[in-house]
Motif scaffolding. Structure first.
Motif, mmCIF file in Angstrom:
data_model
loop_
_atom_site.group_PDB
_atom_site.id
_atom_site.type_symbol
_atom_site.label_atom_id
_atom_site.label_comp_id
_atom_site.label_asym_id
_atom_site.label_seq_id
_atom_site.Cartn_x
_atom_site.Cartn_y
_atom_site.Cartn_z
ATOM 1 N N ALA A 80 0.667 -1.115 0.075
ATOM 2 C CA ALA A 80 0.159 0.369 -0.476
ATOM 3 C C ALA A 80 1.105 1.279 -0.369
ATOM 4 N N THR A 81 0.571 1.853 -0.683
ATOM 5 C CA THR A 81 1.812 3.590 -1.367
ATOM 6 C C THR A 81 0.936 4.706 -0.327
ATOM 7 N N ALA A 82 -0.211 4.661 -0.723
ATOM 8 C CA ALA A 82 -1.468 5.652 -0.181
ATOM 9 C C ALA A 82 -2.340 5.414 0.396
ATOM 10 N N ILE A 83 -3.088 6.531 1.850
ATOM 11 C CA ILE A 83 -4.415 6.529 2.053
ATOM 12 C C ILE A 83 -4.954 7.913 1.088
ATOM 13 N N ASP A 84 -6.361 7.638 0.310
ATOM 14 C CA ASP A 84 -6.869 8.805 0.646
ATOM 15 C C ASP A 84 -7.836 8.924 1.391
ATOM 16 N N ALA A 85 -7.939 9.301 3.070
ATOM 17 C CA ALA A 85 -9.388 9.252 4.012
ATOM 18 C C ALA A 85 -10.566 9.722 3.654
ATOM 19 N N ALA A 86 -10.412 10.243 2.433
ATOM 20 C CA ALA A 86 -11.833 11.500 1.899
ATOM 21 C C ALA A 86 -12.636 11.042 0.917
ATOM 22 N N ALA A 87 -11.314 9.924 0.446
ATOM 23 C CA ALA A 87 -12.030 9.223 -0.775
ATOM 24 C C ALA A 87 -12.166 7.390 -0.574
ATOM 25 N N ARG A 88 -11.892 7.688 0.086
ATOM 26 C CA ARG A 88 -11.736 5.675 1.037
ATOM 27 C C ARG A 88 -11.482 4.612 0.233
ATOM 28 N N THR A 89 -9.498 5.438 -0.242
ATOM 29 C CA THR A 89 -9.479 4.152 -1.597
ATOM 30 C C THR A 89 -8.163 4.603 -0.880
ATOM 31 N N VAL A 90 -7.284 3.214 -1.044
ATOM 32 C CA VAL A 90 -5.753 3.006 -1.081
ATOM 33 C C VAL A 90 -4.903 2.550 -2.609
ATOM 34 N N ALA A 91 -3.860 3.385 -2.676
ATOM 35 C CA ALA A 91 -2.997 2.815 -3.651
ATOM 36 C C ALA A 91 -2.469 1.865 -3.323
ATOM 37 N N PHE A 92 -1.851 0.906 -4.139
ATOM 38 C CA PHE A 92 -1.520 0.015 -4.401
ATOM 39 C C PHE A 92 -0.075 0.114 -5.232
ATOM 40 N N ASP A 244 4.058 2.629 10.971
ATOM 41 C CA ASP A 244 2.611 4.494 10.451
ATOM 42 C C ASP A 244 3.384 4.935 10.027
ATOM 43 N N GLY A 245 4.435 4.897 8.707
ATOM 44 C CA GLY A 245 4.283 5.851 8.155
ATOM 45 C C GLY A 245 3.079 6.210 6.944
ATOM 46 N N LEU A 246 2.494 5.038 6.458
ATOM 47 C CA LEU A 246 1.650 5.508 5.642
ATOM 48 C C LEU A 246 0.099 6.167 6.421
ATOM 49 N N ALA A 247 -0.413 6.257 7.563
ATOM 50 C CA ALA A 247 -0.379 5.994 8.167
ATOM 51 C C ALA A 247 -0.796 7.185 8.922
ATOM 52 N N ALA A 248 0.461 8.273 8.656
ATOM 53 C CA ALA A 248 0.727 9.332 9.267
ATOM 54 C C ALA A 248 0.411 10.052 7.853
ATOM 55 N N THR A 249 0.732 9.790 6.838
ATOM 56 C CA THR A 249 0.799 10.249 5.512
ATOM 57 C C THR A 249 -0.643 11.139 5.690
ATOM 58 N N ALA A 250 -1.933 10.378 5.956
ATOM 59 C CA ALA A 250 -3.589 10.275 5.586
ATOM 60 C C ALA A 250 -3.456 10.850 6.352
ATOM 61 N N GLY A 251 -3.027 11.237 7.778
ATOM 62 C CA GLY A 251 -3.455 12.624 8.740
ATOM 63 C C GLY A 251 -4.080 12.095 10.222
ATOM 64 N N LEU A 252 -3.398 10.339 9.864
ATOM 65 C CA LEU A 252 -3.849 9.563 11.283
ATOM 66 C C LEU A 252 -3.494 10.607 12.627
ATOM 67 N N ALA A 253 -3.668 10.211 14.008
ATOM 68 C CA ALA A 253 -2.761 10.482 14.884
ATOM 69 C C ALA A 253 -2.516 9.413 15.432
ATOM 70 N N CYS A 254 -0.288 10.312 15.075
ATOM 71 C CA CYS A 254 0.372 8.508 15.200
ATOM 72 C C CYS A 254 0.831 9.395 16.460
ATOM 73 N N ASP A 255 2.226 8.698 17.447
ATOM 74 C CA ASP A 255 3.004 8.629 18.342
ATOM 75 C C ASP A 255 3.744 7.349 18.928
ATOM 76 N N ASN A 256 4.419 7.185 18.404
ATOM 77 C CA ASN A 256 5.041 5.779 18.358
ATOM 78 C C ASN A 256 4.029 4.945 18.232
ATOM 79 N N GLY A 257 3.666 4.800 16.810
ATOM 80 C CA GLY A 257 2.814 4.250 16.854
ATOM 81 C C GLY A 257 0.834 4.999 16.404
#
Length: 406
Positions: A80-92, A244-257
């Motif tokens: 998985a290379t990117a999450i578009d949370a608004a569109a609810r899609t994941v690019a591979f 957690d890089g994918l999640a952080a880039t998607a704007g999810l809250a991350c803090d050592n995970g």
């Protein structure tokens, strides 16, 4: 129908997919993973697999036919290379895009690199995947020498397996004892003596200054004090960091995970995260947050996410637990020692069959049990129920674990 996309086909992701079907989820399930193998158990990689006592079929969580029978779309060898949370899609990585109604992140963790010259050499070994274990296994045997940088559980297990295969092993730990970050002094002393008795060289207060892996079968570890360690293979085991890089880039809250709640839900209500990648609350330890790297944690969070997705009641919070097998010794740990103000040893700490209890006042927080299943199971129950204990009776091996409660 609700479509669930699970990124990460390890123990956590594979279990979540199976539980969703078990709980009656009838919508599409896509389970995508980077590796070529279907979901498998990782703990045996440093033990039974490395010693040739287990094959791939023994490691698989379920046969591949299970995913076909359960209509789980298993996509392997894709990242998985990117999450578009608004569109609810994941690019591979293969150019495809998957939609989702609910997304589950089970991306796990990755081995830490040693920040020294040569620390990023691809010839260096780590032990996180089946491919890693196959590389290491091919380099071990009589007349070979394994150098392990890092005296944690994975490194010690690998050293024990190397000895079982007839190879020499040396463990290099920069702290003043092995297991310094994860276990008591008593446990460190026991495992140091155990490994030395089996012919493993243990070097503590020894900091690797540079690594030279001239080839897969010719390496040198140079220490800060000028010593050099020759080896046929160099394994670096200095812990892991959350993917957690994918999640952080998607704007999810991350803090050592990825930060999740007790239902494994992230800061986005449509996205869950489970397993090594998460920073989670532990209810039985007053809700304190931790990033736990263990199979039991992966399973517990898979249960939490699956229950929340299908609308079932939340499962009962569990006591964190861990285990390690080295030679003929089984270590079992329940609970977390953070906040303990004293330790109680039960049994002879120089021989298998003892336990170390970590207490805060009369409250038991953690038990480290070496070939002591009754102490492990009893301690785990006492931790889960927050039962006050009598320290004097706890130290007396003649008193049953049931009788130590106040």
């Amino acid at each position: 129908m609700t479509k669930v996309l699970i990124i990460g086909a390890g123990h956590a992701g594979g279990t979540a997919a199976a539980l969703l079907r078990q709980h009656g989820h009838a919508g599409p399930i896509v389970l995508a993973g980077e590796e070529a193998a279907a979901p498998y158990q990782r703990p045996p990689l440093s033990k039974a697999w490395l010693k040739g006592e287990a094959g791939l079929d023994d490691l698989l969580l379920r046969p591949e036919s299970f995913y076909v029978e359960q209509a789980i779309d298993l996509r392997l060898g894709v990242t998985a290379t990117a999450i578009d949370a608004a569109a609810r899609t994941v690019a591979f990585s293969d150019g495809t895009t998957e939609t989702y109604d609910v997304l589950v992140l089970a991306t796990g963790s990755t081995a830490r690199r040693l920040p020294v010259p040569g620390g990023d050499d691809p010839s260096l070994l780590e032990l996180r995947t089946l491919k890693d274990a196959e590389r290491l296994k091919a380099l071990l045997g009589p007349g070979k020498r394994l150098a392990v940088v890092g005296g944690g559980y994975v490194g010690l297990e690998a050293a024990a397996s190397a000895r079982a295969l007839g190879a020499d092993a040396v463990v290099i730990e920069r702290m003043d004892r092995v297991l310094a970050r994860v276990a008591s002094q008593t446990l460190s002393d026991f495992f140091t003596a155990l490994h030395r008795a089996h012919g493993v060289e243990i070097l503590t207060s020894a900091e690797a200054q540079s690594l030279e892996a001239r080839s897969l079968e010719d390496g040198v570890v140079r220490l800060a004090d000028g010593r050099t360690i020759q080896a046929d293979a160099i394994l670096v085991g200095i812990g892991a960091q959350s993917c957690d890089g994918l999640a952080a880039t998607a704007g999810l809250a991350c803090d050592n995970g990825v930060v999740v709640d007790e239902q494994a839900r992230t800061s986005d209500p449509a996205i869950f995260a489970i397993g090594d990648v998460t920073n989670r609350p532990v209810p039985v330890h007053d809700g304190a947050r931790h990033r736990l790297e263990s199979v039991p944690n992966a399973l517990e969070q898979a249960k939490q996410a699956a229950a929340a997705i299908v609308g079932r009641p939340a499962p009962t919070p569990e006591v964190p637990w861990f285990w390690s097998d080295q030679y003929d010794v089984k270590l079992q740990i329940a609970g977390l020692p953070f906040g303990a103000d004293r330790q109680v040893v039960r049994g002879d700490p120089t021989a298998p069959g003892f336990a170390v209890f970590h207490l805060q006042g009369q409250r038991l927080l953690c038990v480290e049990a070496v070939n002591a299943p009754a102490e492990f199971m009893g301690g785990r129950l006492l931790i889960g129920k927050a039962t006050p204990v009598d320290a004097e009776r706890l130290a007396d091996a003649a008193v049953s674990m049931k009788a130590v409660a106040l």
